[in-house]
Design a protein around this motif. Structure first.
Motif, PDB file in Angstrom:
ATOM      1  N   GLY A  62       0.850  -0.864   0.203  1.00 27.01           N
ATOM      2  CA  GLY A  62      -0.265  -0.476  -0.121  1.00 27.01           C
ATOM      3  C   GLY A  62       0.662   1.288  -0.377  1.00 27.01           C
ATOM      4  O   GLY A  62       0.495   2.120  -0.890  1.00 27.01           O
ATOM      5  N   THR A  76       1.145   3.388  -3.199  1.00 25.22           N
ATOM      6  CA  THR A  76       0.663   5.064  -2.693  1.00 25.22           C
ATOM      7  C   THR A  76       1.719   5.113  -3.553  1.00 25.22           C
ATOM      8  O   THR A  76       1.027   6.792  -3.988  1.00 25.22           O
ATOM      9  N   LEU A  96      -9.277   7.101  -4.565  1.00 29.41           N
ATOM     10  CA  LEU A  96      -9.234   5.835  -4.088  1.00 29.41           C
ATOM     11  C   LEU A  96      -7.442   5.905  -3.392  1.00 29.41           C
ATOM     12  O   LEU A  96      -7.326   5.349  -2.752  1.00 29.41           O
ATOM     13  N   LEU A  97      -6.752   6.671  -3.658  1.00 28.30           N
ATOM     14  CA  LEU A  97      -5.718   6.916  -2.411  1.00 28.30           C
ATOM     15  C   LEU A  97      -5.966   6.795  -1.272  1.00 28.30           C
ATOM     16  O   LEU A  97      -5.489   6.206  -0.598  1.00 28.30           O
ATOM     17  N   LEU A 123      -7.059   3.811   0.647  1.00 25.60           N
ATOM     18  CA  LEU A 123      -5.973   3.277   0.700  1.00 25.60           C
ATOM     19  C   LEU A 123      -5.072   3.740   1.345  1.00 25.60           C
ATOM     20  O   LEU A 123      -4.451   2.451   2.546  1.00 25.60           O
ATOM     21  N   SER A 173      -6.903   2.720   5.003  1.00 24.13           N
ATOM     22  CA  SER A 173      -6.694   1.081   5.036  1.00 24.13           C
ATOM     23  C   SER A 173      -4.931   0.924   6.108  1.00 24.13           C
ATOM     24  O   SER A 173      -5.418   0.438   6.065  1.00 24.13           O
ATOM     25  N   ILE A 174      -4.328   1.548   4.919  1.00 23.84           N
ATOM     26  CA  ILE A 174      -3.124   1.361   5.805  1.00 23.84           C
ATOM     27  C   ILE A 174      -3.448   1.164   7.181  1.00 23.84           C
ATOM     28  O   ILE A 174      -2.624   0.604   8.486  1.00 23.84           O
TER      29      ILE A 174
END
Length: 104
Positions: free
Chosen positions: A64, A68, A89-90, A93, A96-97
């Motif tokens: 990720g 990114t 979307l980034l 991401l 999520s990380i």
């Protein structure tokens, strides 16, 4: 400490991805050398982090971070366009990380 090494390894993943592109199929010497050095350090850091972090979490964070930063570098160097959907979307991401870190 494992998390810092993992993040650093993710950064190096973006370095080797950009260097791989710049090497033009390993035909340019400096980007090729940078690719191999960053790849070796990135994998070493990932392997070390996996000794104390769960494998799935460590790998997901490593990928990720690298993905990114690779996209952001491509946008910065004007190889790719920064669209709202891509940036959103980034952000998901990155969220999520951060979420994986929060629950680990």
């Amino acid at each position: 400490m494992a998390w810092l090494i993992l993040i650093g390894s993710g950064i190096l993943e973006a370095v080797w991805a950009a260097a791989l592109s710049a090497s033009q199929g390993f035909r340019r010497r400096r980007p090729t050398a940078l690719f191999f050095a960053a790849l070796a350090l990135s994998m070493t850091g990932l392997a070390w982090a996996m000794t104390s972090l769960p494998t799935g979490t460590a790998y997901a964070v490593w990928v990720g971070v690298g993905a990114t930063l690779t996209v952001l570098w491509a946008v910065w160097t004007r190889q790719e366009r920064a669209t709202w959907s891509r940036m959103a979307l980034l952000a998901v991401l990155v969220g999520s990380i951060v979420g994986l870190k929060a629950v680990s």
